[in-house]
Design an enzyme around this catalytic site. Structure first.
Site, PDB file in Angstrom:
ATOM      1  N   ASP A 217       0.862  -1.182   0.000  1.00  0.00           N
ATOM      2  CA  ASP A 217       0.000   0.000   0.000  1.00  0.00           C
ATOM      3  C   ASP A 217       0.900   1.235   0.000  1.00  0.00           C
ATOM      4  O   ASP A 217       1.614   1.501   0.974  1.00  0.00           O
ATOM      5  CB  ASP A 217      -0.911  -0.032   1.245  1.00  0.00           C
ATOM      6  N   LYS A 242      -6.762   9.858  -1.619  1.00  0.00           N
ATOM      7  CA  LYS A 242      -5.832  10.729  -0.878  1.00  0.00           C
ATOM      8  C   LYS A 242      -5.062  11.641  -1.850  1.00  0.00           C
ATOM      9  O   LYS A 242      -5.675  12.426  -2.532  1.00  0.00           O
ATOM     10  CB  LYS A 242      -4.901   9.870  -0.024  1.00  0.00           C
TER      11      LYS A 242
HETATM   12  C1  LIG Z   1      -3.110   3.878   3.869  1.00  0.00           C
HETATM   13  C2  LIG Z   1      -4.528   3.683   3.433  1.00  0.00           C
HETATM   14  N1  LIG Z   1      -4.839   2.648   2.615  1.00  0.00           N
HETATM   15  C3  LIG Z   1      -6.103   2.426   2.206  1.00  0.00           C
HETATM   16  C4  LIG Z   1      -7.147   3.239   2.607  1.00  0.00           C
HETATM   17  C5  LIG Z   1      -8.547   2.938   2.143  1.00  0.00           C
HETATM   18  O1  LIG Z   1      -8.900   3.798   1.096  1.00  0.00           O
HETATM   19  P1  LIG Z   1     -10.414   4.187   0.702  1.00  0.00           P
HETATM   20  O2  LIG Z   1     -10.958   4.973   1.841  1.00  0.00           O
HETATM   21  O3  LIG Z   1     -10.243   4.960  -0.560  1.00  0.00           O
HETATM   22  O4  LIG Z   1     -11.150   2.904   0.517  1.00  0.00           O
HETATM   23  C6  LIG Z   1      -6.877   4.333   3.449  1.00  0.00           C
HETATM   24  C7  LIG Z   1      -7.969   5.226   3.872  1.00  0.00           C
HETATM   25  O5  LIG Z   1      -7.800   6.075   4.737  1.00  0.00           O
HETATM   26  C8  LIG Z   1      -5.526   4.567   3.868  1.00  0.00           C
HETATM   27  O6  LIG Z   1      -5.201   5.586   4.704  1.00  0.00           O
END
Ligand SMILES: Cc1ncc(COP(=O)(O)O)c(C=O)c1O
Length: 427
Positions: A217, A242
């Protein structure tokens, strides 16, 4: 001239920010429109029944695409021009063979993980990770016979490798495999870094059939400051919500990697249906044009604010990736792996929850909200919000204390933001 696939001018390789203005889009297929129009349509008309048959053969993997054959447009759960242009442009930043966009970051993460796992398999993940990801691992995967084991993101590489080898052994004893090693680096909200090249080198020593996929990620530092695929990862994942979206006005996700691995992820997206919609893809194309200047500006403001806070009497520690407070191992990973520290970081205040809440409640410019990476600055209290379902013991182990606040620095004047923090913290 149609330059939609131009990547070089003579010997000069064009920079990603240059390619964001035109790559993957032919204006003359759309009346000369300088911007890709919004293809707000559920389905596409075939010129003939034979075309329909040919397009489905490729989409459903019944035959390989011919060398010059484009995948015909079928139906917006399978493909759509806005999605395809966006995917081509996202792949540029990470040097990926193939990118796919999803309705949310969690849709991308779950499609990638589910595409790799069978009942009896195990996923090893670095903790802390985003709360939704940990929920998927700890509470949802076990319902389908897939186990999940955390390993401390801050543990030395040797300990993480030992955890991988142990997970391979115990999964094999139970008749399964270690299907994936899932890493979030920097980890949310502590900014702990995990050594991607070190893990990838170990995984490459394992025999093919026993080798788990390395999934990363890259939401916090990507795609500017960290390139997991170049460090040996198999898949890179994003919450595009983000920094990539960058305006706090959309929700989306992406998964990228080698074409062969991405084929399985694509099957999952088509059938489970977590695809990004055309309008969101169109907004993301707009966002990509300013991605580099937004991320650079936010990061330079964040560095200035972090330095200021380090000298503040009400601040105990400032948690930037590989920053002055980090240990030598973390600093070494940062130097090898990251081209910048990004713009989201933790601040440990003197006191506990009461002092943290008082400071958060006094902020005037920083908005009190979860999420990060938008044009406006945000502040949150991880222990009582995004990480509230952690046990006290897990919070202590991962360093998510009640005095920790998280800041996402946006594009306001950095000295205005410093003034806001100073008045909120008091002296
Ligand atoms: C590091 C990280 N990965 C994944 C996600 C999940 O993303 P989404 O809210 O677009 O589903 C978030 C959400 O805050 C995040 O901070």
């Amino acid at each position: 001239m149609n330059d939609q696939h131009l990547r070089k001018l003579g010997e000069r390789a064009l920079a990603p920010e240059t390619l964001m203005m035109g790559f993957g889009y032919d204006p003359f297929l759309s009346e000369g429109a300088i911007k890709p129009p919004l293809f707000q349509t559920s389905t596409f008309v075939f010129r003939s029944a034979e075309d329909g048959k040919r397009f489905f053969e490729v989409a459903y993997g019944l035959r390989d695409k011919g060398p010059d054959e484009a995948l015909g447009l079928i139906y917006s759960r399978i493909n759509n021009p806005n999605l395809e242009i966006l995917e081509d442009r996202l792949a540029v930043w990470d040097g990926a063979e193939k990118a796919l966009v999803f309705s949310t970051g969690m849709a991308a993460i779950s499609a990638a993980v589910l595409s790799a796992c069978r009942p009896g398999d195990v996923v090893l993940y670095t903790a802390p990770a985003y709360g939704g990801t940990e929920y998927l691992f700890d509470r949802i995967l076990p319902r389908y016979g897939v186990g999940a084991r955390p390993v401390d993101a801050a543990a030395p590489l040797e300990a993480q490798i030992a955890a991988i080898d142990e997970a391979i052994r115990t999964a094999a004893d139970a008749g399964g495999r270690l299907a994936a090693v899932y890493v979030e680096t920097p980890a949310n909200p502590t900014n702990t870094l995990v050594d991607l090249a070190g893990l990838a080198a170990h995984l490459k020593t394992l025999p093919g059939e026993a080798r788990p996929l390395l999934m990363v990620d890259n939401t916090f530092l990507g795609p500017l400051w960290q390139k997991p695929l170049q460090l040996g990862a198999d898949l890179v994942l994003y919450s595009l919500t983000k920094y990539v979206g960058g305006h706090s006005d959309l929700i989306a996700g992406a998964c990228m990697g080698r074409a062969e691995v991405m084929a399985q992820v694509g099957e999952m997206r088509t059938i489970c249906g977590g695809v990004c919609d055309a309008h969101t893809a169109w907004l993301l194309l707009r966002s990509l044009e300013t991605l580099k200047i937004r991320m650079e500006r936010a990061a330079s403001s964040a560095a200035r604010i972090a330095d200021h806070l380090r000298g503040h009497p009400r601040v105990q520690r400032v948690l930037t990736p590989g920053g002055p407070e980090a240990d030598e191992r973390q600093k070494a990973i940062f130097a090898r792996q990251c081209a910048g520290a990004g713009a989201t970081f933790g601040v440990e205040l003197a006191g506990g929850e009461a002092e943290a809440f008082a400071a958060l409640n006094r902020l005037r410019l920083f908005k009190l909200a979860v999420s990060l990476g938008g044009t406006e600055s945000l502040a949150s209290h991880p222990s009582s919000t995004t990480h509230s379902d952690y046990s006290t013991e897990a919070k202590r182990r991962c360093g998510i204390d009640d005095n920790l606040i998280r800041l996402s620095v946006g594009l306001e004047d950095p000295y205005d933001l410093i003034a806001d923090l100073d008045q909120a913290l008091g002296s």
